[in-house]
Scaffold this motif. Structure first.
Motif, PDB file in Angstrom:
ATOM      1  N   GLY A  49     -22.789 -13.162  37.080  1.00 35.23           N
ATOM      2  CA  GLY A  49     -22.927 -13.251  35.430  1.00 35.23           C
ATOM      3  C   GLY A  49     -21.810 -14.254  35.228  1.00 35.23           C
ATOM      4  N   ASN A  50     -21.553 -15.219  36.111  1.00 37.26           N
ATOM      5  CA  ASN A  50     -20.410 -16.316  35.826  1.00 37.26           C
ATOM      6  C   ASN A  50     -19.337 -15.555  35.564  1.00 37.26           C
ATOM      7  OD1 ASN A  50     -21.806 -18.689  36.060  1.00 37.26           O
ATOM      8  ND2 ASN A  50     -22.486 -18.526  34.102  1.00 37.26           N
ATOM      9  N   GLY A  51     -18.705 -14.307  36.397  1.00 40.73           N
ATOM     10  CA  GLY A  51     -17.694 -13.737  36.441  1.00 40.73           C
ATOM     11  C   GLY A  51     -17.624 -12.695  35.185  1.00 40.73           C
ATOM     12  N   ARG A  52     -18.802 -12.680  34.467  1.00 34.11           N
ATOM     13  CA  ARG A  52     -18.553 -11.788  33.231  1.00 34.11           C
ATOM     14  C   ARG A  52     -19.574 -10.412  33.478  1.00 34.11           C
ATOM     15  NH1 ARG A  52     -21.478 -14.517  28.890  1.00 34.11           N
ATOM     16  NH2 ARG A  52     -21.015 -12.707  27.716  1.00 34.11           N
ATOM     17  N   CYS A  53     -20.542 -10.578  34.826  1.00 38.98           N
ATOM     18  CA  CYS A  53     -21.362  -9.353  35.251  1.00 38.98           C
ATOM     19  C   CYS A  53     -22.141  -8.891  34.150  1.00 38.98           C
ATOM     20  CB  CYS A  53     -20.158  -8.300  35.630  1.00 38.98           C
ATOM     21  SG  CYS A  53     -21.401  -6.704  36.680  1.00 38.98           S
ATOM     22  N   ASN A  54     -23.471  -9.439  34.373  1.00 36.85           N
ATOM     23  CA  ASN A  54     -24.512  -8.942  33.457  1.00 36.85           C
ATOM     24  C   ASN A  54     -25.023  -7.880  34.026  1.00 36.85           C
ATOM     25  OD1 ASN A  54     -27.790 -10.666  32.657  1.00 36.85           O
ATOM     26  ND2 ASN A  54     -26.703  -8.681  31.791  1.00 36.85           N
ATOM     27  N   LEU A  55     -24.556  -6.594  33.778  1.00 37.86           N
ATOM     28  CA  LEU A  55     -24.956  -5.459  34.586  1.00 37.86           C
ATOM     29  C   LEU A  55     -26.087  -4.753  34.323  1.00 37.86           C
ATOM     30  CD1 LEU A  55     -23.920  -2.996  32.724  1.00 37.86           C
ATOM     31  CD2 LEU A  55     -21.641  -3.668  33.715  1.00 37.86           C
ATOM     32  N   SER A  56     -26.890  -5.112  33.073  1.00 43.15           N
ATOM     33  CA  SER A  56     -28.283  -4.629  32.960  1.00 43.15           C
ATOM     34  C   SER A  56     -28.742  -5.275  31.780  1.00 43.15           C
ATOM     35  CB  SER A  56     -28.086  -3.090  32.418  1.00 43.15           C
ATOM     36  OG  SER A  56     -29.202  -2.269  32.405  1.00 43.15           O
ATOM     37  N   ASN A  57     -30.103  -4.651  31.197  1.00 50.62           N
ATOM     38  CA  ASN A  57     -30.588  -5.220  30.255  1.00 50.62           C
ATOM     39  C   ASN A  57     -31.245  -4.186  29.226  1.00 50.62           C
ATOM     40  OD1 ASN A  57     -32.719  -6.954  28.648  1.00 50.62           O
ATOM     41  ND2 ASN A  57     -31.813  -8.602  29.815  1.00 50.62           N
ATOM     42  N   MET A  58     -31.241  -4.455  27.797  1.00 49.72           N
ATOM     43  CA  MET A  58     -31.802  -3.401  26.986  1.00 49.72           C
ATOM     44  C   MET A  58     -33.521  -3.201  27.200  1.00 49.72           C
ATOM     45  SD  MET A  58     -29.272  -2.417  25.440  1.00 49.72           S
ATOM     46  CE  MET A  58     -29.814  -1.594  23.843  1.00 49.72           C
ATOM     47  N   ASP A  59     -33.950  -4.425  27.608  1.00 48.96           N
ATOM     48  CA  ASP A  59     -35.355  -4.592  27.648  1.00 48.96           C
ATOM     49  C   ASP A  59     -35.849  -3.994  29.171  1.00 48.96           C
ATOM     50  OD1 ASP A  59     -38.027  -5.200  27.477  1.00 48.96           O
ATOM     51  OD2 ASP A  59     -37.787  -7.582  27.530  1.00 48.96           O
ATOM     52  N   MET A  60     -35.877  -2.998  29.455  1.00 48.60           N
ATOM     53  CA  MET A  60     -36.262  -2.472  30.874  1.00 48.60           C
ATOM     54  C   MET A  60     -37.665  -2.361  31.087  1.00 48.60           C
ATOM     55  SD  MET A  60     -34.341  -2.336  33.385  1.00 48.60           S
ATOM     56  CE  MET A  60     -32.803  -3.378  33.105  1.00 48.60           C
ATOM     57  N   GLY A  61     -38.312  -2.825  32.116  1.00 43.88           N
ATOM     58  CA  GLY A  61     -39.831  -2.777  31.993  1.00 43.88           C
ATOM     59  C   GLY A  61     -40.237  -3.249  33.425  1.00 43.88           C
ATOM     60  N   ASN A 106     -16.099  -8.600  28.990  1.00 45.64           N
ATOM     61  CA  ASN A 106     -16.629  -9.635  29.605  1.00 45.64           C
ATOM     62  C   ASN A 106     -16.121 -10.266  30.799  1.00 45.64           C
ATOM     63  OD1 ASN A 106     -18.932 -10.661  28.158  1.00 45.64           O
ATOM     64  ND2 ASN A 106     -17.303 -11.413  26.460  1.00 45.64           N
ATOM     65  N   SER A 107     -15.430  -9.164  31.600  1.00 49.14           N
ATOM     66  CA  SER A 107     -14.954  -9.433  32.903  1.00 49.14           C
ATOM     67  C   SER A 107     -15.557  -8.461  34.144  1.00 49.14           C
ATOM     68  CB  SER A 107     -13.447  -9.227  32.789  1.00 49.14           C
ATOM     69  OG  SER A 107     -12.891  -9.127  34.293  1.00 49.14           O
ATOM     70  N   ALA A 108     -16.045  -9.228  35.143  1.00 48.66           N
ATOM     71  CA  ALA A 108     -16.595  -8.469  36.488  1.00 48.66           C
ATOM     72  C   ALA A 108     -15.651  -7.770  36.967  1.00 48.66           C
ATOM     73  CB  ALA A 108     -17.409  -9.438  37.184  1.00 48.66           C
ATOM     74  N   ASP A 384     -36.052 -10.330  37.578  1.00 47.47           N
ATOM     75  CA  ASP A 384     -35.821 -11.196  36.889  1.00 47.47           C
ATOM     76  C   ASP A 384     -34.138 -11.706  36.563  1.00 47.47           C
ATOM     77  OD1 ASP A 384     -38.404 -12.216  36.575  1.00 47.47           O
ATOM     78  OD2 ASP A 384     -38.656 -11.417  34.706  1.00 47.47           O
ATOM     79  N   CYS A 385     -33.789 -12.720  36.191  1.00 49.02           N
ATOM     80  CA  CYS A 385     -32.341 -12.932  35.937  1.00 49.02           C
ATOM     81  C   CYS A 385     -32.191 -12.400  34.482  1.00 49.02           C
ATOM     82  CB  CYS A 385     -32.104 -14.579  35.531  1.00 49.02           C
ATOM     83  SG  CYS A 385     -30.720 -15.177  35.620  1.00 49.02           S
ATOM     84  N   GLY A 386     -30.926 -11.769  34.281  1.00 50.44           N
ATOM     85  CA  GLY A 386     -30.862 -10.912  33.117  1.00 50.44           C
ATOM     86  C   GLY A 386     -30.194  -9.608  33.104  1.00 50.44           C
ATOM     87  N   GLY A 387     -29.637  -9.315  34.350  1.00 53.53           N
ATOM     88  CA  GLY A 387     -29.162  -7.977  34.458  1.00 53.53           C
ATOM     89  C   GLY A 387     -29.908  -7.037  35.211  1.00 53.53           C
ATOM     90  N   TYR A 388     -31.338  -7.416  35.580  1.00 55.03           N
ATOM     91  CA  TYR A 388     -32.229  -6.533  36.320  1.00 55.03           C
ATOM     92  C   TYR A 388     -31.827  -6.333  37.695  1.00 55.03           C
ATOM     93  CZ  TYR A 388     -34.675  -7.503  32.219  1.00 55.03           C
ATOM     94  OH  TYR A 388     -35.110  -7.790  30.588  1.00 55.03           O
ATOM     95  N   ASN A 389     -31.267  -7.296  38.451  1.00 51.90           N
ATOM     96  CA  ASN A 389     -30.993  -7.001  39.872  1.00 51.90           C
ATOM     97  C   ASN A 389     -29.816  -6.135  40.019  1.00 51.90           C
ATOM     98  OD1 ASN A 389     -32.917  -8.723  41.287  1.00 51.90           O
ATOM     99  ND2 ASN A 389     -32.244 -10.495  40.046  1.00 51.90           N
ATOM    100  N   LEU A 390     -28.839  -6.299  39.317  1.00 52.50           N
ATOM    101  CA  LEU A 390     -27.723  -5.192  39.418  1.00 52.50           C
ATOM    102  C   LEU A 390     -28.344  -3.757  38.782  1.00 52.50           C
ATOM    103  CD1 LEU A 390     -24.455  -7.205  38.095  1.00 52.50           C
ATOM    104  CD2 LEU A 390     -24.947  -6.128  40.511  1.00 52.50           C
ATOM    105  N   GLN A 391     -29.185  -3.748  37.833  1.00 52.60           N
ATOM    106  CA  GLN A 391     -29.560  -2.302  37.327  1.00 52.60           C
ATOM    107  C   GLN A 391     -30.272  -1.665  38.513  1.00 52.60           C
ATOM    108  OE1 GLN A 391     -29.583  -0.729  34.094  1.00 52.60           O
ATOM    109  NE2 GLN A 391     -29.909   0.890  35.931  1.00 52.60           N
TER     110      GLN A 391
END
Ligand SMILES: Cc1cc2nc3c(=O)[nH]c(=O)nc-3n(C[C@H](O)[C@H](O)[C@H](O)COP(=O)(O)OP(=O)(O)OC[C@H]3O[C@@H](n4cnc5c(N)ncnc54)[C@H](O)[C@@H]3O)c2cc1C
Length: 413
Positions: A49-61, A106-108, A384-391
């Motif tokens: 996440g550019n050093g911010r770590c997008n660790l999941s997403n509200m829209d899981m499916g 906002n920090s990985a 997809d990009c947006g936290g899905y891979n870390l989830q």
């Protein structure tokens, strides 16, 4: 040879750390060791996440996941949400306007630090600089060997060594090859969440340009996927999240994929032609250089005008015919690029393909080798990009850790 370990986790990335923590939560007495090839665990996490770590997403499916592992959503729904998991180790998370979940800091580094603190508190051992190159099954235990000839005997193994993407963070596919040589079969492997290469001569003058628009992936005229967002142009590839999310299609449609850019997706064809008519009237004393500068940055405006009309930009706007305006509008809404392939592994964020879903059972245990569990990107799952891979990394890690620890019940020393 080291003392026998209950659970050895190969790979100290996102899924390996989650697996080790869950295994120890379930079975506090178990001796759990993480065997990491690099000099420290979680290096890739720091870059997410550019050093911010997008660790999941509200829209899981399930539509956000691709690959041959069938029960991805069952595993995600059967484990704590990222907010719950990280909340339990002291990391407060929040979602942005697009539903992407980040640590509040906002920090990985916050995320990695919390995982390591929890692992330390639980007594999990980090063994860095251990590059697994062999897993041997003996009648009493598994024996994991390193490049340097060290051996680690253990009762259970969790393989969390990632895929091929971003080898600069330790993931070069070596453990996928190792499992393949032990009889696991793999699906077609290629970079995902990656820029897509197109003919460089078609990108002349566009390097560094960013534009908002809709990207449509087509194969033999059939629409495969559409996404809206920022498109970035480089010397030889198209980039940006909406392009990244098309990369996984290459494994299915190799050599037959076209990206169609609609650079005015907020206008229909008639609105766009109407706009061009007004500009032609207002800027009648100008040259073609000024035709599209109210819509796009200069480089893109020049590129589109030249590519559509094939005329020098020094010609007057007033000389354009209605058909010319339609040709330009048509190109703005249908700018096609044939995809030559994806960018190299070092530019990819994720691996499409991996150990086939058929090789593991519902508990993520290898069907052909009881006692070995798999999690994370090594399996044929890409999101997809947006936290899905870390989830996926957290959930599959937790599931593998839990099932692995449960399988040890009654077998502890
Ligand atoms: C630049 C970048 C940004 C990203 N940003 C995001 C994001 O914001 N959100 C998101 O959801 N996803 C993101 N991803 C994807 C995400 O990081 C991965 O999908 C995720 O880390 C996979 O977790 P994993 O545990 O399976 O593998 P990894 O995190 O890759 O961990 C595997 C570990 O195994 C170790 N290893 C490999 N081989 C061996 C061996 N032979 N012996 C011992 N250890 C070994 C590696 O050194 C590594 O530490 C990003 C990826 C990259 C490269």
């Amino acid at each position: 040879m080291s003392k026998i370990t209950d659970i050895a986790v190969i790979g100290g990335g996102a899924s390996g750390l989650a697996a080790a923590i869950e295994a120890k939560n379930v079975m506090p007495k178990a001796r759990v060791v993480i065997l990491e090839k690099l000099d420290r665990v979680g290096k890739k996490l720091l870059a997410t996440g550019n050093g911010r770590c997008n660790l999941s997403n509200m829209d899981m499916g399930s539509h956000h996941y691709h690959g041959s592992v069938k029960n991805v959503m069952r595993i995600i729904n059967g484990t704590p949400t990222a907010k719950e998991f990280f909340g339990s180790i002291g990391v407060v998370c929040s979602a942005d306007s697009k539903g992407r979940i980040y640590p509040r800091s906002n920090s990985a580094a916050t995320v990695l630090n919390a995982l390591r603190l929890r692992a330390k508190e639980l007594g999990i051992i980090e063994r860095c600089g251990f590059e697994t190159n062999f897993i041997e099954s003996t009648p009493d235990c598994f024996r994991i060997s390193s490049e340097k000839g060290e051996k680690y005997p253990c009762k259970r193994v969790i393989v969390a060594a990632g895929g091929y993407a971003a080898p600069q963070f330790g993931t070069d596919g070596s453990v996928i090859r190792l499992l393949r040589s032990n009889g696991c079969h793999t699906t077609k492997i290629c970079p995902a969440v990656a820029p897509l290469r197109v003919r460089p001569e078609l990108l002349k003058g566009l390097k560094g340009v960013r534009a908002k628009g809709k990207v449509t992936a087509l194969s033999a005229g059939r629409i495969l996927k559409e996404e809206t967002g920022e498109i970035q142009f480089t010397e030889s590839s198209l980039s940006g999240i909406c392009v990244f999310n098309m990369a996984h299609l290459i494994s299915q449609y190799d050599g037959k994929l076209t990206l169609r850019l609609d650079l005015a997706s907020d206008m229909d064809m008639e609105q766009l032609v109407g706009y061009l008519r007004i500009i032609q009237y207002q800027r009648s004393s100008c040259t073609l250089e000024e035709l599209l500068t109210g819509l796009f940055v200069r480089n893109l405006a020049f590129y589109l005008t030249k590519r559509a009309l094939g005329k020098p930009l020094t010609e007057p706007i007033s000389a354009l015919k209605e058909a010319d305006l339609r040709t330009i509008a048509q190109l703005i809404k249908n700018l096609d690029f044939e995809v030559l392939g994806s960018a190299p592994w070092k530019e990819a964020q994720v691996t499409s393909g991996g150990i086939s879903g058929d090789c593991v059972d519902e508990q993520l245990q290898l069907r052909g080798a009881k006692g070995i569990f798999l999690c994370g990107e090594i399996l044929d799952v890409d999101g997809d990009c947006g936290g899905y891979n870390l989830q996926w990394a957290w959930s599959s890690g937790i599931m593998a850790g839990r099932c692995c620890a449960n399988s040890l019940r009654g077998a502890l020393l």
